[in-house]
Motif scaffolding. Structure first.
Motif, PDB file in Angstrom:
ATOM      1  N   ASP A 134       0.789  -1.223   0.000  1.00 45.56           N
ATOM      2  CA  ASP A 134       0.000   0.000   0.000  1.00 45.56           C
ATOM      3  C   ASP A 134       0.825   1.278   0.000  1.00 45.56           C
ATOM      4  OD1 ASP A 134      -2.373  -1.483   0.066  1.00 45.56           O
ATOM      5  OD2 ASP A 134      -2.336  -1.587   2.274  1.00 45.56           O
ATOM      6  N   ALA A 135       2.129   1.184   0.191  1.00 43.50           N
ATOM      7  CA  ALA A 135       2.953   2.393   0.232  1.00 43.50           C
ATOM      8  C   ALA A 135       2.798   3.160  -1.071  1.00 43.50           C
ATOM      9  CB  ALA A 135       4.418   2.033   0.454  1.00 43.50           C
ATOM     10  N   ALA A 136       2.648   4.486  -0.966  1.00 40.10           N
ATOM     11  CA  ALA A 136       2.405   5.297  -2.154  1.00 40.10           C
ATOM     12  C   ALA A 136       2.884   6.723  -1.931  1.00 40.10           C
ATOM     13  CB  ALA A 136       0.908   5.304  -2.498  1.00 40.10           C
ATOM     14  N   ILE A 137       3.138   7.407  -3.034  1.00 39.98           N
ATOM     15  CA  ILE A 137       3.470   8.823  -2.988  1.00 39.98           C
ATOM     16  C   ILE A 137       2.167   9.611  -2.959  1.00 39.98           C
ATOM     17  CG2 ILE A 137       4.528  10.754  -4.224  1.00 39.98           C
ATOM     18  CD1 ILE A 137       6.464   8.740  -5.485  1.00 39.98           C
ATOM     19  N   GLU A 138       1.995  10.431  -1.934  1.00 38.70           N
ATOM     20  CA  GLU A 138       0.776  11.222  -1.812  1.00 38.70           C
ATOM     21  C   GLU A 138       0.934  12.622  -2.390  1.00 38.70           C
ATOM     22  OE1 GLU A 138      -0.568  11.226   2.194  1.00 38.70           O
ATOM     23  OE2 GLU A 138      -1.034   9.091   2.194  1.00 38.70           O
ATOM     24  N   GLU A 139       2.170  13.135  -2.405  1.00 36.99           N
ATOM     25  CA  GLU A 139       2.363  14.515  -2.823  1.00 36.99           C
ATOM     26  C   GLU A 139       3.843  14.779  -3.055  1.00 36.99           C
ATOM     27  OE1 GLU A 139      -0.045  17.753  -0.835  1.00 36.99           O
ATOM     28  OE2 GLU A 139       1.930  18.216  -0.030  1.00 36.99           O
ATOM     29  N   MET A 140       4.135  15.715  -3.956  1.00 34.85           N
ATOM     30  CA  MET A 140       5.500  16.187  -4.182  1.00 34.85           C
ATOM     31  C   MET A 140       5.508  17.707  -4.200  1.00 34.85           C
ATOM     32  SD  MET A 140       7.219  13.883  -7.182  1.00 34.85           S
ATOM     33  CE  MET A 140       7.627  12.151  -6.941  1.00 34.85           C
ATOM     34  N   VAL A 141       6.605  18.269  -3.689  1.00 36.70           N
ATOM     35  CA  VAL A 141       6.845  19.699  -3.792  1.00 36.70           C
ATOM     36  C   VAL A 141       8.192  19.865  -4.493  1.00 36.70           C
ATOM     37  CG1 VAL A 141       7.112  21.885  -2.579  1.00 36.70           C
ATOM     38  CG2 VAL A 141       5.549  20.135  -1.672  1.00 36.70           C
ATOM     39  N   ILE A 142       8.207  20.611  -5.611  1.00 40.25           N
ATOM     40  CA  ILE A 142       9.392  20.744  -6.445  1.00 40.25           C
ATOM     41  C   ILE A 142       9.815  22.203  -6.504  1.00 40.25           C
ATOM     42  CG2 ILE A 142      10.336  20.379  -8.770  1.00 40.25           C
ATOM     43  CD1 ILE A 142       8.231  18.194  -9.159  1.00 40.25           C
ATOM     44  N   CYS A 143      11.105  22.441  -6.320  1.00 39.56           N
ATOM     45  CA  CYS A 143      11.652  23.788  -6.496  1.00 39.56           C
ATOM     46  C   CYS A 143      11.830  24.062  -7.984  1.00 39.56           C
ATOM     47  CB  CYS A 143      13.002  23.912  -5.800  1.00 39.56           C
ATOM     48  SG  CYS A 143      12.933  23.782  -4.010  1.00 39.56           S
ATOM     49  N   VAL A 144      11.319  25.191  -8.457  1.00 37.18           N
ATOM     50  CA  VAL A 144      11.440  25.587  -9.861  1.00 37.18           C
ATOM     51  C   VAL A 144      11.730  27.081  -9.927  1.00 37.18           C
ATOM     52  CG1 VAL A 144       9.910  23.759 -10.742  1.00 37.18           C
ATOM     53  CG2 VAL A 144       8.941  25.952 -10.043  1.00 37.18           C
ATOM     54  N   PRO A 162      -1.209  16.015  -7.375  1.00 37.06           N
ATOM     55  CA  PRO A 162      -0.546  16.426  -6.131  1.00 37.06           C
ATOM     56  C   PRO A 162       0.933  16.770  -6.327  1.00 37.06           C
ATOM     57  CG  PRO A 162      -0.751  14.052  -6.171  1.00 37.06           C
ATOM     58  CD  PRO A 162      -1.475  14.558  -7.400  1.00 37.06           C
ATOM     59  N   VAL A 163       1.211  17.669  -7.260  1.00 35.69           N
ATOM     60  CA  VAL A 163       2.558  18.186  -7.493  1.00 35.69           C
ATOM     61  C   VAL A 163       2.488  19.699  -7.346  1.00 35.69           C
ATOM     62  CG1 VAL A 163       4.430  18.479  -9.162  1.00 35.69           C
ATOM     63  CG2 VAL A 163       3.237  16.285  -9.012  1.00 35.69           C
ATOM     64  N   PHE A 164       3.309  20.235  -6.455  1.00 41.55           N
ATOM     65  CA  PHE A 164       3.276  21.657  -6.149  1.00 41.55           C
ATOM     66  C   PHE A 164       4.677  22.240  -6.287  1.00 41.55           C
ATOM     67  CE2 PHE A 164      -0.001  19.408  -3.820  1.00 41.55           C
ATOM     68  CZ  PHE A 164      -1.138  20.111  -4.169  1.00 41.55           C
ATOM     69  N   SER A 165       4.748  23.556  -6.425  1.00 41.04           N
ATOM     70  CA  SER A 165       6.038  24.199  -6.653  1.00 41.04           C
ATOM     71  C   SER A 165       6.335  25.234  -5.598  1.00 41.04           C
ATOM     72  CB  SER A 165       6.073  24.850  -8.037  1.00 41.04           C
ATOM     73  OG  SER A 165       5.134  25.907  -8.124  1.00 41.04           O
ATOM     74  N   VAL A 166       7.617  25.441  -5.367  1.00 38.09           N
ATOM     75  CA  VAL A 166       8.123  26.581  -4.610  1.00 38.09           C
ATOM     76  C   VAL A 166       9.206  27.205  -5.476  1.00 38.09           C
ATOM     77  CG1 VAL A 166       7.563  25.708  -2.316  1.00 38.09           C
ATOM     78  CG2 VAL A 166       9.748  25.112  -3.343  1.00 38.09           C
ATOM     79  N   MET A 167       9.333  28.511  -5.415  1.00 36.87           N
ATOM     80  CA  MET A 167      10.275  29.194  -6.293  1.00 36.87           C
ATOM     81  C   MET A 167      11.695  29.103  -5.745  1.00 36.87           C
ATOM     82  SD  MET A 167       8.301  30.014  -8.678  1.00 36.87           S
ATOM     83  CE  MET A 167       9.451  30.976  -9.673  1.00 36.87           C
TER      84      MET A 167
END
Length: 201
Positions: A134-144, A162-167
């Protein structure tokens, strides 16, 4: 389904050790030794080839629906994230990527989309990239360094992804939320967390 991320790194053994302690299983190691690519898969361990270490192209680790791969690089470089998709989703996403002007590289094994955000997106349709559990990736935060990542990815998949960015000046994987794994930081600076982006600073 978001399932995968890949780095080039000089910290191969340390990264493998870190993830195996979290319950990941090494499924393959492919590296160049004496001028040719060879397999160094388990049950071989680092002690079996440490004196003449191959130049590893890929070390693949799996836990449930999470697939993490690394290959040798002189410094840590974030390369891509991966989505497991149906064939219908694959056609839709590739078409939308081409309409955005993104380069699409397809072959029988996988497809890569070149984004304008400093990393690639892999599309995968083969079930063997996943393990059981059941292990899974729920979300990612990527620097861009450029705005628009969330808008473009949601457009590609025609839903909220569920992929989000930070500058930041450099593209890198900032945080991955993995269910049931807890908090920590891997040797490449990737923060593993059970806390979603609302708490990311």
């Amino acid at each position: 389904m978001l399932f995968h991320y890949h780095y080039w790194t000089p910290y191969l053994e340390e990264t493998e050790r870190f993830y195996t302690k979290l319950g990941f299983t090494v499924h393959q190691r492919i590296g160049r030794l004496n001028g040719s690519f060879q397999s160094f898969n388990p049950p071989l361990a680092w002690e079996d080839f440490r004196e003449n270490t191959p130049l590893f192209r890929i070390i693949e680790m799996k836990k449930g629906k999470i697939n993490v791969t690394v290959g040798y690089g002189k410094k840590v470089i974030f390369d891509h994230i991966g989505f497991f998709v149906s064939k219908e989703e694959h056609r839709m996403v590739c078409g939308k990527a081409r309409n955005l002007g993104w380069k699409v590289e397809e072959d029988e094994r996988r497809t890569f989309l070149s984004t304008p955000y400093g990393f690639r997106i892999e599309l995968q349709t083969h079930l063997d990239v996943l393990a059981s559990g059941d292990a899974a990736i729920e979300e990612m935060v990527i620097c861009v360094s450029k705005e628009g990542l969330e808008k473009d990815i949601n457009h590609l998949f025609n839903k909220d992804v569920p992929v989000f960015s930070v500058m930041d000046e450099e593209s890198k994987l900032h945080q991955v939320v993995l269910n049931g794994i807890g908090n920590g930081m891997d040797p490449n600076g990737v923060r593993l967390s059970d806390t979603k982006k609302e708490s990311v600073n």
